[in-house]
Design an enzyme around this catalytic site. Structure first.
Site, short mmCIF file in Angstrom:
data_model
loop_
_atom_site.label_atom_id
_atom_site.label_comp_id
_atom_site.label_asym_id
_atom_site.label_seq_id
_atom_site.Cartn_x
_atom_site.Cartn_y
_atom_site.Cartn_z
N CYS A 147 0.77 -32.20 15.97
CA CYS A 147 -0.67 -32.14 15.76
C CYS A 147 -1.12 -33.43 15.10
O CYS A 147 -0.45 -33.92 14.18
CB CYS A 147 -0.98 -30.94 14.86
SG CYS A 147 -2.72 -30.75 14.51
N HIS A 165 -3.48 -24.00 21.17
CA HIS A 165 -3.35 -24.83 19.96
C HIS A 165 -4.74 -25.27 19.48
O HIS A 165 -5.05 -25.20 18.28
CB HIS A 165 -2.46 -26.04 20.27
CG HIS A 165 -2.27 -27.01 19.15
ND1 HIS A 165 -1.04 -27.31 18.61
CD2 HIS A 165 -3.16 -27.78 18.46
CE1 HIS A 165 -1.18 -28.20 17.64
NE2 HIS A 165 -2.47 -28.51 17.53
N GLU A 166 -5.58 -25.70 20.43
CA GLU A 166 -6.92 -26.19 20.06
C GLU A 166 -7.80 -25.04 19.56
O GLU A 166 -8.55 -25.20 18.59
CB GLU A 166 -7.58 -26.91 21.23
CG GLU A 166 -6.85 -28.18 21.67
CD GLU A 166 -6.45 -29.07 20.50
OE1 GLU A 166 -7.28 -29.31 19.60
OE2 GLU A 166 -5.29 -29.54 20.49
N HIS A 178 -7.28 -24.23 16.07
CA HIS A 178 -7.97 -25.13 15.13
C HIS A 178 -9.37 -24.61 14.80
O HIS A 178 -9.87 -24.82 13.70
CB HIS A 178 -8.10 -26.53 15.72
CG HIS A 178 -6.90 -27.40 15.51
ND1 HIS A 178 -6.39 -27.69 14.27
CD2 HIS A 178 -6.10 -28.05 16.39
CE1 HIS A 178 -5.34 -28.49 14.39
NE2 HIS A 178 -5.14 -28.72 15.66
CO CO Z 1 -3.62 -29.87 16.41
#
Ligand code: CO
Length: 189
Positions: A115, A158-159, A162
């Protein structure tokens, strides 16, 4: 342009907040942000530009990573090295994204995840859904529903994490980083 110094790092509270929904039509500010986030990914994947500006290569960048707590993320999964043309596998700014359904089958990247906001290498499998149905709005405010599988599905998860204040290592088994709870998980090389 966005540089590494503009990227928020682990420990910054913005990375642990739930981001706010984006409203349409996009404000000029939001539109610029979306364009700049995608530009970072394009630049970071160009060896010369990346070297010149010391950009770490990325396939996804979420707004909280540039200190904006809004539900927006740029994703750019490039064509495989052996592909005949260089059309990206997935290139989109996803806004207000929601996973509307997913496979029972899980998947994890063999090499773990990284990341731009996490400077350390944290080894371990990050279990994700192998296939997802993703609903989001594009920059024009159109609602899109698409199905993704494997690597691009993992990048989007993954995004989206966030936008919910979650970082990839939250999913790693702390005692046994390369042990998966579900033995049927596909390991993607
Ligand atoms: Co990331």
């Amino acid at each position: 342009m966005i540089l590494m110094k503009d990227i928020t790092r682990d420990g910054n509270p913005v990375l642990r907040k739930r981001a706010a929904k984006v409203t349409f039509p996009l404000s000029e500010e939001d539109r610029e942000l979306a364009n700049k986030m995608m530009e970072y990914l394009i630049n970071s994947q160009d060896p010369e530009i990346a070297e010149k500006h010391q950009l770490r290569a990325g396939v996804g960048l979420a707004a909280p990573q540039v200190n904006v707590s809004k539900q927006m993320a740029a994703v750019l999964v490039p064509a495989p090295d052996d592909a005949e043309d260089d059309t990206p596998i997935f290139k989109e700014v996803i806004i207000n994204p929601v996973i509307v359904s997913h496979s029972v089958q899980d998947a994890a990247l063999a090499e773990g995840e990284g990341c731009l906001s996490v400077d350390r290498n944290i080894p371990g499998y990050v279990p994700r859904h192998d296939r997802i149905t993703l609903r989001y709005q594009n920059m024009d405010g159109e609602t899109k529903t698409i199905r993704l599988k494997g690597y691009p599905a993992i990048v989007c998860q993954h995004e989206i994490d966030h936008l919910h204040g979650v970082l990839f290592y939250d999913h790693i088994n702390k005692q046994h980083p390369f042990t998966l709870d579900d033995p049927d998980t596909v390991i993607l090389e």
